[in-house]
Design a protein around this motif. Structure first.
Motif, PDB file in Angstrom:
ATOM      1  N   VAL A  61       0.857  -1.186   0.000  1.00  0.00           N
ATOM      2  CA  VAL A  61       0.000   0.000   0.000  1.00  0.00           C
ATOM      3  C   VAL A  61       0.891   1.232   0.000  1.00  0.00           C
ATOM      4  O   VAL A  61       1.792   1.357   0.846  1.00  0.00           O
ATOM      5  CB  VAL A  61      -0.937   0.025   1.234  1.00  0.00           C
ATOM      6  CG1 VAL A  61      -1.779   1.302   1.236  1.00  0.00           C
ATOM      7  CG2 VAL A  61      -1.830  -1.220   1.263  1.00  0.00           C
ATOM      8  N   ASP A  62       0.664   2.134  -0.941  1.00  0.00           N
ATOM      9  CA  ASP A  62       1.423   3.385  -0.986  1.00  0.00           C
ATOM     10  C   ASP A  62       0.823   4.393  -0.018  1.00  0.00           C
ATOM     11  O   ASP A  62      -0.405   4.587   0.022  1.00  0.00           O
ATOM     12  CB  ASP A  62       1.423   3.957  -2.407  1.00  0.00           C
ATOM     13  CG  ASP A  62       2.282   3.136  -3.359  1.00  0.00           C
ATOM     14  OD1 ASP A  62       3.379   2.725  -2.941  1.00  0.00           O
ATOM     15  OD2 ASP A  62       1.860   2.900  -4.505  1.00  0.00           O
ATOM     16  N   VAL A  63       1.681   5.038   0.765  1.00  0.00           N
ATOM     17  CA  VAL A  63       1.245   6.003   1.776  1.00  0.00           C
ATOM     18  C   VAL A  63       1.976   7.326   1.566  1.00  0.00           C
ATOM     19  O   VAL A  63       2.971   7.389   0.843  1.00  0.00           O
ATOM     20  CB  VAL A  63       1.499   5.454   3.201  1.00  0.00           C
ATOM     21  CG1 VAL A  63       0.649   4.221   3.465  1.00  0.00           C
ATOM     22  CG2 VAL A  63       2.977   5.132   3.410  1.00  0.00           C
ATOM     23  N   PRO A  64       1.497   8.415   2.171  1.00  0.00           N
ATOM     24  CA  PRO A  64       2.128   9.723   1.958  1.00  0.00           C
ATOM     25  C   PRO A  64       3.504   9.838   2.617  1.00  0.00           C
ATOM     26  O   PRO A  64       3.935   8.982   3.398  1.00  0.00           O
ATOM     27  CB  PRO A  64       1.133  10.710   2.604  1.00  0.00           C
ATOM     28  CG  PRO A  64      -0.133   9.953   2.768  1.00  0.00           C
ATOM     29  CD  PRO A  64       0.255   8.528   2.951  1.00  0.00           C
ATOM     30  N   LEU A  65       4.144  10.950   2.328  1.00  0.00           N
ATOM     31  CA  LEU A  65       5.464  11.275   2.868  1.00  0.00           C
ATOM     32  C   LEU A  65       5.359  11.578   4.363  1.00  0.00           C
ATOM     33  O   LEU A  65       4.566  12.424   4.785  1.00  0.00           O
ATOM     34  CB  LEU A  65       5.988  12.508   2.122  1.00  0.00           C
ATOM     35  CG  LEU A  65       7.473  12.837   2.128  1.00  0.00           C
ATOM     36  CD1 LEU A  65       8.267  11.756   1.415  1.00  0.00           C
ATOM     37  CD2 LEU A  65       7.694  14.191   1.444  1.00  0.00           C
ATOM     38  N   ILE A  66       6.151  10.865   5.163  1.00  0.00           N
ATOM     39  CA  ILE A  66       6.199  11.159   6.599  1.00  0.00           C
ATOM     40  C   ILE A  66       7.110  12.363   6.814  1.00  0.00           C
ATOM     41  O   ILE A  66       8.270  12.348   6.408  1.00  0.00           O
ATOM     42  CB  ILE A  66       6.725   9.962   7.402  1.00  0.00           C
ATOM     43  CG1 ILE A  66       5.823   8.745   7.208  1.00  0.00           C
ATOM     44  CG2 ILE A  66       6.821  10.308   8.884  1.00  0.00           C
ATOM     45  CD1 ILE A  66       6.339   7.495   7.896  1.00  0.00           C
ATOM     46  N   VAL A  67       6.578  13.395   7.441  1.00  0.00           N
ATOM     47  CA  VAL A  67       7.320  14.646   7.614  1.00  0.00           C
ATOM     48  C   VAL A  67       7.122  15.159   9.035  1.00  0.00           C
ATOM     49  O   VAL A  67       6.016  15.115   9.578  1.00  0.00           O
ATOM     50  CB  VAL A  67       6.825  15.719   6.620  1.00  0.00           C
ATOM     51  CG1 VAL A  67       7.536  17.040   6.874  1.00  0.00           C
ATOM     52  CG2 VAL A  67       7.045  15.271   5.191  1.00  0.00           C
ATOM     53  N   ARG A  68       8.205  15.648   9.632  1.00  0.00           N
ATOM     54  CA  ARG A  68       8.078  16.378  10.893  1.00  0.00           C
ATOM     55  C   ARG A  68       7.704  17.822  10.567  1.00  0.00           C
ATOM     56  O   ARG A  68       8.472  18.513   9.877  1.00  0.00           O
ATOM     57  CB  ARG A  68       9.391  16.346  11.668  1.00  0.00           C
ATOM     58  CG  ARG A  68       9.811  14.977  12.145  1.00  0.00           C
ATOM     59  CD  ARG A  68      11.078  15.046  12.979  1.00  0.00           C
ATOM     60  NE  ARG A  68      12.206  15.566  12.230  1.00  0.00           N
ATOM     61  CZ  ARG A  68      13.383  15.894  12.771  1.00  0.00           C
ATOM     62  NH1 ARG A  68      13.565  15.779  14.073  1.00  0.00           N
ATOM     63  NH2 ARG A  68      14.366  16.351  12.009  1.00  0.00           N
ATOM     64  N   PRO A  69       6.579  18.310  11.018  1.00  0.00           N
ATOM     65  CA  PRO A  69       6.193  19.683  10.684  1.00  0.00           C
ATOM     66  C   PRO A  69       7.003  20.694  11.483  1.00  0.00           C
ATOM     67  O   PRO A  69       7.440  20.411  12.605  1.00  0.00           O
ATOM     68  CB  PRO A  69       4.720  19.739  11.091  1.00  0.00           C
ATOM     69  CG  PRO A  69       4.602  18.740  12.197  1.00  0.00           C
ATOM     70  CD  PRO A  69       5.564  17.620  11.840  1.00  0.00           C
ATOM     71  N   PRO A  70       7.230  21.889  10.928  1.00  0.00           N
ATOM     72  CA  PRO A  70       7.861  22.949  11.726  1.00  0.00           C
ATOM     73  C   PRO A  70       6.925  23.444  12.809  1.00  0.00           C
ATOM     74  O   PRO A  70       5.728  23.113  12.818  1.00  0.00           O
ATOM     75  CB  PRO A  70       8.135  24.047  10.682  1.00  0.00           C
ATOM     76  CG  PRO A  70       7.147  23.791   9.593  1.00  0.00           C
ATOM     77  CD  PRO A  70       6.919  22.309   9.558  1.00  0.00           C
ATOM     78  N   SER A  71       7.450  24.209  13.723  1.00  0.00           N
ATOM     79  CA  SER A  71       6.637  24.783  14.791  1.00  0.00           C
ATOM     80  C   SER A  71       5.537  25.664  14.220  1.00  0.00           C
ATOM     81  O   SER A  71       5.663  26.226  13.130  1.00  0.00           O
ATOM     82  CB  SER A  71       7.516  25.602  15.745  1.00  0.00           C
ATOM     83  OG  SER A  71       8.498  24.782  16.342  1.00  0.00           O
TER      84      SER A  71
END
Length: 491
Positions: A259-269
């Motif tokens: 299953v393809d999933v979105p990009l895991i990203v740490r968001p900025p503050s």
């Protein structure tokens, strides 16, 4: 509630930070998570109770933007469950040392597997997640519980690539590449890692993917066959494999879906986009007031030495400000500067400063010898905030840096890592979704950065300005992945 064991590679912080992001969503939903890894606690600070962190870790760990307390926190279990890759530099691999570490790890595989299976049963673990250790998958099968890989690559392909010859250096004076490993000694180890990954029940495939041999069972091996002779791209046959629907991947027919999933990203503050936040962040790193309004280059290499070039005329290794279409298609990384621009080439363009990550401790020799205009960030500075305020990033093609530059729309100049086959998938990702230019290793080590930085900035400037107008957009990959895990286990 489901009890998860998250087996995590200790190779670099990219695996740990995305494991933290997924675990955060699982914990918020009421599940229990134990992180099993040989990585330190620091990158898991956002999901671990602060009272359990060692004092020296608690003092420098920055979990990121302030969030509500979790209903429960993850547990941390330090175990040697991953062989990893041996790197003398951020963009180099020591083939022989990597082989030796993998061989020693597999020599005690049965003993380690026995210990992990006993722990999984004793702890009542109901499912294993892996990013991206092969041993965790094998332990889950032996314990008769499902395992799920969450990654854009697996290490079996990286190990296999070590038998592929490197291109000779085109630059006089540089060390010649290390000879490839003998397939007769390497292939049996690779086959074991592929077999262990094949114990997984589900692959949640992240963007920037390369073939996963345990699921793409029709992909040719060794992995050196995946790339063209110039080492610039995948061969057409592999591109076709990567572009096919996930439902048509061979493992799906055997009940092991992808299953393809979105990009895991740490968001900025939350307030990272405000002038006050930018001012406070740069001031905290010692940037004087008269330089606060400078453009910012974020240098993200994890302790890589910064060259101290002398003033000199343009070098034939330096990149022109505008690369032609034929230049991009050729895969080259350096050309002679245009004759109409006979100026000196150095580290930073005029009006820029640089912030360097990965330099910790007051006695760090690199930290104490930074060139003018360079400033060291502290360990507790949250890197996505730096990526957001930066006008350009210089680093290597790793998942964390790629995901954060893409999500922050920050132009990216990268030094290639010729022995990492994972890089080809990340290059495709950056070319499709962001602004990225390559900087040859010789240019990087000689301090010929300036023209590359200027060019990347000009190419990505419009997208970066738009991001600053609209703010950060979160793909909420953690939530998507949690739902996929829950749906799979329910089925």
């Amino acid at each position: 509630m489901t009890r998860f064991a998250f087996y995590t590679s200790g190779h670099g912080f990219g695996h740990a930070t995305r494991v933290s992001a997924v675990s955060l969503e699982l914990l918020r939903a009421g599940h229990a998570v134990t992180v099993v890894t040989n990585a330190p606690e620091i990158p898991f600070a956002s999901i671990l109770p602060s009272a359990t962190l060692p004092t020296d870790v608690r003092d420098v760990a920055n979990p990121g933007p302030t969030a509500e307390p979790l209903p429960q926190y993850a547990q941390y279990r330090k175990r040697n469950v991953d062989a990893g890759i041996v790197q003398p530099k951020a963009y180099d691999v020591d083939r022989r040392a990597t082989y030796d570490v993998l061989k020693r790890f597999l020599d005690v595989r049965e003993q380690t597997l026995e210990e992990e299976v006993a722990w999984l049963k004793e702890a009542g673990v109901e499912a294993v997640l892996s990013d991206a250790t092969f041993l965790g998958c094998a332990a889950a099968k032996a314990a008769n519980i499902p395992s799920i890989i969450i990654s854009n690559f697996t290490f079996d392909s990286c190990y296999s690539y070590l038998s592929h010859p490197a291109l000779p250096s085109p630059f006089p004076g540089l060390d010649e590449p290390e000879p490839p490993l003998d397939p007769s000694i390497l292939d049996p180890l690779v086959e074991q890692t592929v077999a262990d990954y094949a114990c997984a029940s589900l692959l949640l495939r992240l963007p920037g993917v390369i073939p996963i041999p345990a699921f793409d069972t029709d992909v040719p091996m060794p992995s050196g066959r995946w790339v063209n002779e110039e080492r610039t791209a995948f061969v057409p046959e592999v591109e076709a494999l990567l572009s096919r629907p996930a439902s048509s991947i061979p493992s799906a027919a055997a009940g092991r879906p992808v299953v393809d999933v979105p990009l895991i990203v740490r968001p900025p503050s939350r307030d990272a986009n405000t002038p006050a936040f930018r001012h406070a962040l740069l001031t905290s790193m010692g940037v004087p007031e008269h330089l606060i309004d400078s453009k910012v280059l974020l240098v993200s290499f994890g302790g890589q030495a910064i060259p101290r070039p002398r003033s000199r005329p343009p070098s034939p290794l330096s990149t022109p400000l505008q690369r032609s279409d034929s230049f991009f298609s050729s895969g080259a990384s350096s050309l002679s500067p245009p004759v109409e621009q006979p100026r000196e080439v150095g580290l930073l363009p005029k009006g820029w400063i640089a912030v360097v990550t990965g330099l910790s401790g007051g006695n760090n020799a690199i930290r104490e010898d930074l060139p003018y205009g360079f400033f060291a960030s502290e360990k507790d500075v949250y890197v996505p905030d730096l990526t957001w305020i930066a006008d350009c990033v210089l680093g290597k093609l790793g998942y964390g840096t790629c995901s954060e530059t893409l999500s922050c729309k920050t132009p990216f100049v990268y030094v290639p890592r010729p022995l990492f086959v994972e890089e080809f998938g990340l290059k495709c990702l950056m070319q499709a979704r962001g602004t990225s230019l390559s900087l040859d290793r010789a240019d990087f080590e000689a301090g010929r950065w300036e023209l590359h930085v200027e060019e990347a900035y000009e190419q990505g400037r419009a997208a970066k300005d738009e991001a600053r107008r609209t703010g950060f957009v979160d793909e909420r990959a953690g939530e998507v992945i949690r739902r996929e895990i829950e749906r799979f286990l329910a089925d």
